[in-house]
Design an enzyme around this catalytic site. Structure first.
Site, PDB file in Angstrom:
ATOM      1  N   TRP A  29       0.855  -1.191   0.000  1.00  0.00           N
ATOM      2  CA  TRP A  29       0.000   0.000   0.000  1.00  0.00           C
ATOM      3  C   TRP A  29       0.886   1.234   0.000  1.00  0.00           C
ATOM      4  CZ3 TRP A  29      -5.004   0.173  -0.970  1.00  0.00           C
ATOM      5  CH2 TRP A  29      -5.695   1.359  -0.729  1.00  0.00           C
ATOM      6  N   GLU A  65      -0.290  -5.439   8.364  1.00  0.00           N
ATOM      7  CA  GLU A  65       0.317  -6.762   8.195  1.00  0.00           C
ATOM      8  C   GLU A  65       1.815  -6.789   8.467  1.00  0.00           C
ATOM      9  OE1 GLU A  65      -3.521  -6.452   6.320  1.00  0.00           O
ATOM     10  OE2 GLU A  65      -1.720  -5.301   5.817  1.00  0.00           O
ATOM     11  N   VAL A  88       1.499   5.449   6.090  1.00  0.00           N
ATOM     12  CA  VAL A  88       0.103   5.717   6.390  1.00  0.00           C
ATOM     13  C   VAL A  88      -0.102   7.221   6.295  1.00  0.00           C
ATOM     14  CG1 VAL A  88      -1.788   5.391   8.018  1.00  0.00           C
ATOM     15  CG2 VAL A  88       0.106   3.756   7.986  1.00  0.00           C
ATOM     16  N   THR A  93     -11.087   9.705   7.801  1.00  0.00           N
ATOM     17  CA  THR A  93     -11.678   8.822   8.804  1.00  0.00           C
ATOM     18  C   THR A  93     -10.641   8.492   9.871  1.00  0.00           C
ATOM     19  OG1 THR A  93     -11.007   6.757   7.739  1.00  0.00           O
ATOM     20  CG2 THR A  93     -13.067   7.780   6.953  1.00  0.00           C
ATOM     21  N   HIS A  95      -9.346   5.762  10.460  1.00  0.00           N
ATOM     22  CA  HIS A  95      -8.546   4.602  10.041  1.00  0.00           C
ATOM     23  C   HIS A  95      -7.057   4.841  10.285  1.00  0.00           C
ATOM     24  CE1 HIS A  95      -7.628   0.980   7.782  1.00  0.00           C
ATOM     25  NE2 HIS A  95      -6.772   1.666   7.052  1.00  0.00           N
ATOM     26  N   ARG A 134      10.076  12.226   2.893  1.00  0.00           N
ATOM     27  CA  ARG A 134      10.745  11.271   3.772  1.00  0.00           C
ATOM     28  C   ARG A 134      11.130   9.973   3.059  1.00  0.00           C
ATOM     29  NH1 ARG A 134       7.783  14.786   6.138  1.00  0.00           N
ATOM     30  NH2 ARG A 134       8.206  15.482   8.269  1.00  0.00           N
TER      31      ARG A 134
END
Length: 162
Positions: A29, A65, A88, A93, A95, A134
């Site tokens: 992801w 994961e 991330v 939201t 999440h 980064r």
């Protein structure tokens, strides 16, 4: 290679190069971020003289994961260190909070065991530009920094072995 402060990245010498191995768990992801992080980590390990056969790369779907892959790598490979790499980016939201908390707590639990060091290479940002900065951008490459930390922690573990 530079760090976030735009200073040259200090890559420690590997104390036990003959027995050093490293597992890297990388999330698919946000691959536009995680792939450069992986490249940065691999570049540092290569510069430290680690052969490719001593590096195990595990690809996982997302950041949650990563902890499972790190635990699996410890059991399967008994590496000198494990690096987790993910990204991330905050959305609309909660999440973001759940994922960050999950990965942080899981990594902390693995490290608290005192065995194989697990290096936290999870980028958590407000937007894509901060992540790009980064992952080889103006703030260095957190994957490179994670690999340098992995070597340093493996050296510490080696020094404290009975």
């Amino acid at each position: 290679m530079t760090n976030e402060a735009n200073q040259p990245l200090n890559i420690p010498a590997v104390v036990d190069k003959e027995n050093f191995s490293c597992a890297i768990a990388v999330a698919s992801w946000n691959a536009q971020i995680t792939q450069p992080l992986l490249t940065g980590a691999l570049d540092v390990l290569a510069e430290a003289g680690i052969c490719q056969d001593a590096i195990h790369v595990l690809h996982v779907p997302g950041s949650v994961e990563l902890v499972n892959a790190a635990a699996l790598a410890i059991n399967a490979y008994n590496p000198s260190a494990v690096i987790i790499l993910g990204c991330v980016i905050r959305g609309e939201t909660p999440h973001f909070d759940y994922v960050c908390q999950s990965v942080t707590q899981g990594t902390t639990m693995l490290n608290a065991r005192g065995g194989t060091p697990v290096i936290f290479g999870l980028i958590t940002t407000e937007n894509m530009q901060q992540a790009l900065d980064r992952a080889g951008g103006r703030l260095g490459n957190k994957g490179s920094e994670a690999a340098a930390a992995a070597i340093a922690m493996a050296n510490l573990h080696h020094a404290l072995q009975p």
